[in-house]
Design an enzyme around this catalytic site. Sequence first.
Site, PDB file in Angstrom:
ATOM      1  N   LYS A 266       8.768  -4.767   0.432  1.00  0.00           N
ATOM      2  CA  LYS A 266       7.521  -5.499   0.219  1.00  0.00           C
ATOM      3  C   LYS A 266       7.459  -6.059  -1.197  1.00  0.00           C
ATOM      4  CE  LYS A 266       2.497  -4.808   0.784  1.00  0.00           C
ATOM      5  NZ  LYS A 266       1.470  -3.827   1.200  1.00  0.00           N
TER       6      LYS A 266
ATOM      7  N   SER B 281      -1.491  -5.374   4.687  1.00  0.00           N
ATOM      8  CA  SER B 281      -0.892  -6.323   3.775  1.00  0.00           C
ATOM      9  C   SER B 281       0.634  -6.361   3.853  1.00  0.00           C
ATOM     10  CB  SER B 281      -1.310  -5.962   2.340  1.00  0.00           C
ATOM     11  OG  SER B 281      -0.860  -4.649   1.988  1.00  0.00           O
TER      12      SER B 281
ATOM     13  N   SER C 232      -2.540  -0.900   5.783  1.00  0.00           N
ATOM     14  CA  SER C 232      -1.527  -1.932   5.576  1.00  0.00           C
ATOM     15  C   SER C 232      -0.134  -1.613   6.094  1.00  0.00           C
ATOM     16  CB  SER C 232      -1.438  -2.274   4.087  1.00  0.00           C
ATOM     17  OG  SER C 232      -2.680  -2.704   3.599  1.00  0.00           O
TER      18      SER C 232
END
Length: 450
Positions: A80, A149, A173
Amino acid sequence: MESLADLTASALLPRLAKGDVQATELVEACLARISEREPEVQAWAFLHQDFARAQARSADEHRASGRPTGPLHGLPVGIKDIIDTKGVPTENGTPLDAGRRPGDDAVLVSKLREAGAIIMGKTVTTELAYFAPGKTRNPQDPERTPGGSSSGSAAAVAAGMVPLAVGTQTTGSVIRPAAFCGVVGFKPTFGLIPRSGVVTQAPHLDTVGVFGRSVEDAALLAECLSGYDPRDPATSAIPSPPLKRTATSSPPLAPNFAFVKSPVWDQAEDATQEAFGELTAFLGGNCDEVSLPSPFGEGHGIHRTIMLAELAKNFGPYYHRGKDQLSPQMRAAVEEGRSILAHDYMAACDWIEVLNAGLTEIFDRYDAILTPAAPGEAPLGLDATGNPAFCALWTLCGTPAVTLPLLQGEQGLPMGVQLVGPRHDDGRLLRSANWLMKQVTEESDGTGTS
């Protein structure tokens, strides 16, 4: 013919170890899949093919030399884009960090390298891992959100671009995007995986999590990333748990599940409520409906108070440096967080231990809580990341949670089944999850029953 890109990490590892598959072959299969799916899915914030190929060649040379290899040797992993990776663009989903290249790896990236993983690139995040969406689309239906996210990480695994990926969760997330994209997402106990070198949003809540195509995959990756880091006060100087071994072992007895609707059950879609009714009926005597104590009804407000107060402090520099370059969602979050009174914030933090004490009686009787991962299928549209209501409470409590792609909605899209366990008992939770996956899969295949 099945592509190497479609295999689980656990299936690939023995082939890599025997030399039946080379890391260079696997990386080429992943790059071919990325070339095929990326124009539609858009999971990557940074991808450099030569960078990936060079790591694969080095991994093959290392294995051929006869030197010891790590537990992830030759496996491609997506990271990420809020996790520092030395020399690799890490832009945190905001134009305010455009062109940023960290000088050091985050602790978890160092662990990946030590384990022999191949860093494929950086996966898309929402803006500063909050709610303003990135460019990623759901691989199951590009007109739908992949969640957030950790949108790029979930989508990359679901699309077969990488077998494993790393994300983070401050509200929902990891669990929500895994549910929407149809993969396994695991948010371990708060503090199990160190966060040094990861963007800090809310230190009482921020948790590193992982994505894979099986429970075993998730256990393998989380185990490799876990450990103590003196720079992260959430971690503890205790041995890392043997997650993979525990997750793949047979439970001494069939697990018992507490079906918890939670205070947000009214937000579950009709199809979700119906599907969970069928699942609990399938589990029969191994599942009871259990109500949470009344204080849990305040959990979502408590979570919001902590998150926004800490976000306002940690993202204040972005607000001052470039308020006009932040999304309306981020500006509003910082401004609301600044209005929270100190005594309200401190009182909210005290509730974390109170709520965990309230879970003790449930976990004394049941192996895991069973509850939805999201209200339903991934919603249509790309201007929002979906509702994290079914995740916030467990993030607040710091309990481990895993979502399993066991159900389908009315549109034939994945719906996640979330299991929650007691803090610091991640292995048992994963073992219960693996058991449930096998039971439901065998039933759907007609090869067994519960």
